[in-house]
Design a protein around this motif. Structure first.
Motif, PDB file in Angstrom:
ATOM      1  N   ALA A 149      10.470   2.719 -14.829  1.00  0.00           N
ATOM      2  CA  ALA A 149      11.096   3.814 -15.581  1.00  0.00           C
ATOM      3  C   ALA A 149      12.266   4.417 -14.806  1.00  0.00           C
ATOM      4  N   GLU A 150      12.180   4.355 -13.476  1.00  0.00           N
ATOM      5  CA  GLU A 150      13.249   4.896 -12.621  1.00  0.00           C
ATOM      6  C   GLU A 150      14.383   3.896 -12.408  1.00  0.00           C
ATOM      7  N   GLN A 151      14.090   2.600 -12.541  1.00  0.00           N
ATOM      8  CA  GLN A 151      15.051   1.514 -12.314  1.00  0.00           C
ATOM      9  C   GLN A 151      15.757   1.631 -10.949  1.00  0.00           C
ATOM     10  N   PRO A 152      14.980   1.699  -9.871  1.00  0.00           N
ATOM     11  CA  PRO A 152      15.604   1.816  -8.551  1.00  0.00           C
ATOM     12  C   PRO A 152      16.166   0.486  -8.064  1.00  0.00           C
ATOM     13  N   ASP A 153      17.142   0.575  -7.191  1.00  0.00           N
ATOM     14  CA  ASP A 153      17.663  -0.622  -6.524  1.00  0.00           C
ATOM     15  C   ASP A 153      16.762  -1.009  -5.358  1.00  0.00           C
ATOM     16  N   ILE A 154      16.238   0.017  -4.675  1.00  0.00           N
ATOM     17  CA  ILE A 154      15.440  -0.172  -3.468  1.00  0.00           C
ATOM     18  C   ILE A 154      14.124   0.579  -3.598  1.00  0.00           C
ATOM     19  N   ILE A 155      13.044  -0.051  -3.143  1.00  0.00           N
ATOM     20  CA  ILE A 155      11.714   0.571  -3.137  1.00  0.00           C
ATOM     21  C   ILE A 155      11.188   0.501  -1.712  1.00  0.00           C
ATOM     22  N   TRP A 156      11.088   1.643  -1.054  1.00  0.00           N
ATOM     23  CA  TRP A 156      10.549   1.688   0.309  1.00  0.00           C
ATOM     24  C   TRP A 156       9.042   1.861   0.241  1.00  0.00           C
ATOM     25  N   VAL A 157       8.304   1.012   0.929  1.00  0.00           N
ATOM     26  CA  VAL A 157       6.838   1.027   0.876  1.00  0.00           C
ATOM     27  C   VAL A 157       6.285   1.341   2.259  1.00  0.00           C
ATOM     28  N   SER A 158       5.488   2.395   2.362  1.00  0.00           N
ATOM     29  CA  SER A 158       4.919   2.814   3.648  1.00  0.00           C
ATOM     30  C   SER A 158       3.400   2.796   3.566  1.00  0.00           C
ATOM     31  N   LEU A 159       2.818   1.658   3.926  1.00  0.00           N
ATOM     32  CA  LEU A 159       1.357   1.517   3.935  1.00  0.00           C
ATOM     33  C   LEU A 159       0.838   0.958   5.254  1.00  0.00           C
ATOM     34  N   GLY A 160       1.716   0.407   6.066  1.00  0.00           N
ATOM     35  CA  GLY A 160       1.290  -0.212   7.305  1.00  0.00           C
ATOM     36  C   GLY A 160       0.910  -1.664   7.092  1.00  0.00           C
ATOM     37  N   ALA A 161       1.165  -2.484   8.116  1.00  0.00           N
ATOM     38  CA  ALA A 161       0.851  -3.912   8.047  1.00  0.00           C
ATOM     39  C   ALA A 161      -0.622  -4.130   8.431  1.00  0.00           C
ATOM     40  N   PRO A 162      -1.284  -5.098   7.777  1.00  0.00           N
ATOM     41  CA  PRO A 162      -0.773  -6.084   6.810  1.00  0.00           C
ATOM     42  C   PRO A 162      -0.858  -5.623   5.354  1.00  0.00           C
ATOM     43  N   LYS A 163      -1.321  -4.389   5.154  1.00  0.00           N
ATOM     44  CA  LYS A 163      -1.566  -3.902   3.808  1.00  0.00           C
ATOM     45  C   LYS A 163      -0.306  -3.868   2.954  1.00  0.00           C
ATOM     46  N   GLN A 164       0.804  -3.413   3.540  1.00  0.00           N
ATOM     47  CA  GLN A 164       2.013  -3.240   2.731  1.00  0.00           C
ATOM     48  C   GLN A 164       2.600  -4.566   2.256  1.00  0.00           C
ATOM     49  N   GLU A 165       2.486  -5.614   3.053  1.00  0.00           N
ATOM     50  CA  GLU A 165       3.003  -6.924   2.630  1.00  0.00           C
ATOM     51  C   GLU A 165       2.191  -7.478   1.471  1.00  0.00           C
ATOM     52  N   ILE A 166       0.873  -7.333   1.551  1.00  0.00           N
ATOM     53  CA  ILE A 166       0.005  -7.784   0.453  1.00  0.00           C
ATOM     54  C   ILE A 166       0.266  -6.950  -0.789  1.00  0.00           C
ATOM     55  N   PHE A 167       0.438  -5.646  -0.597  1.00  0.00           N
ATOM     56  CA  PHE A 167       0.736  -4.734  -1.701  1.00  0.00           C
ATOM     57  C   PHE A 167       2.017  -5.148  -2.418  1.00  0.00           C
ATOM     58  N   MET A 168       3.075  -5.396  -1.669  1.00  0.00           N
ATOM     59  CA  MET A 168       4.351  -5.775  -2.280  1.00  0.00           C
ATOM     60  C   MET A 168       4.226  -7.085  -3.045  1.00  0.00           C
ATOM     61  N   HIS A 169       3.507  -8.032  -2.473  1.00  0.00           N
ATOM     62  CA  HIS A 169       3.303  -9.325  -3.126  1.00  0.00           C
ATOM     63  C   HIS A 169       2.576  -9.147  -4.462  1.00  0.00           C
ATOM     64  N   LYS A 170       1.587  -8.260  -4.506  1.00  0.00           N
ATOM     65  CA  LYS A 170       0.816  -8.034  -5.725  1.00  0.00           C
ATOM     66  C   LYS A 170       1.599  -7.219  -6.756  1.00  0.00           C
TER      67      LYS A 170
END
Length: 251
Positions: A149-170
């Motif tokens: 709904a926001e149509q962002p160009d960039i999405i910064w994700v702060s969850l810590g590794a390895p959680k954030q990489e799996i999160f982004m993939h999903k």
């Protein structure tokens, strides 16, 4: 990107930025991973996680010691591209619409205030906390609906590794557009609140941020460093062997 210690990493900063800019301008979607000793170790233990890391748009080397080890093996001028530096460089462009996802409301409120001093437009951008939950428990469709709904160009994700990489993939299949960055403690560094802070400037100059992180959160980071050090001899041996094989096959 080249393959180093079984993980794809791009050491050329210009190529990193070109890849990201191209994806944004073409309304593509994907994610960028920040490779350091912790997620590198996990990628060499867990094949599924390794696949996730290697399916990124591009990966940066966020470990100065890691960069020096690889530079020594390959006899090339490799250097790290610290996630904190990349983050601020994109904020300072004051060009892209951004979405800040993860961490706590307290950190996000302070982060909004501080980043708005750099780019006033950020004050109106979306800052969305996430609950502390297992990566399988998130409602990815609902999260993506709000992002789309926001149509962002960039999405910064702060969850810590390895959680954030799996999160982004999903999350990726549900997104319409946007380049995601999994950069862990970057929100905390720039919010200037809470217990997680960046190392002093003198330690950054001497590439000792890893030591500060061990001092700051010993129960979390020391076991990670020990795991990496236990894996390192095998990784170095494999890297030398792979390099010799490439040299043998090169006319």
């Amino acid at each position: 990107m080249g393959n180093f210690f079984n993980v794809s990493i791009e050491f050329d900063r210009d190529k990193v930025n070109e890849t990201i800019f191209s994806a944004i301008l073409n309304k593509q979607k994907g994610y960028v991973c920040s490779i350091e000793s912790n997620n590198l170790s996990i990628a060499n233990i867990n094949s599924e996680y390794n696949t996730i890391i290697n399916r990124s748009l591009v990966n940066i080397c966020d470990g100065s010691v890691l960069a020096k080890i690889l530079a020594c093996i390959h006899q090339q001028n490799f250097d790290s591209y610290i996630g904190a530096e990349l983050f601020l460089s994109f904020i300072e462009l004051r060009t892209f619409k951004q979405y800040f996802l993860g961490n706590t409301q307290e950190v996000l409120d302070s982060l909004r205030e501080n980043l708005s001093k750099i780019d006033p437009a950020i004050r109106k951008m979306r800052f969305c906390p996430l609950p502390f939950a297992d990566v399988e428990m998130f409602d990815y469709a609902a999260i993506a609906k709000d992002i789309n709904a926001e149509q962002p160009d960039i999405i910064w994700v702060s969850l810590g590794a390895p959680k954030q990489e799996i999160f982004m993939h999903k999350l990726l299949p549900y997104l319409d557009q946007g380049v995601m960055f999994g950069f862990g403690a970057i929100f905390n560094f720039n919010a200037h609140t809470g217990s997680v802070k960046r190392a002093p400037k003198w330690m950054l100059r001497w590439r000792l941020e890893w030591l500060y992180r061990a001092y700051e959160e010993p129960r979390k980071n020391i076991p990670r460093y020990v795991r990496f050090l236990c894996l390192l001899p095998r990784l170095v041996w494999q890297e030398y062997r792979s390099l010799r094989e490439q040299q043998r096959l090169t006319p």
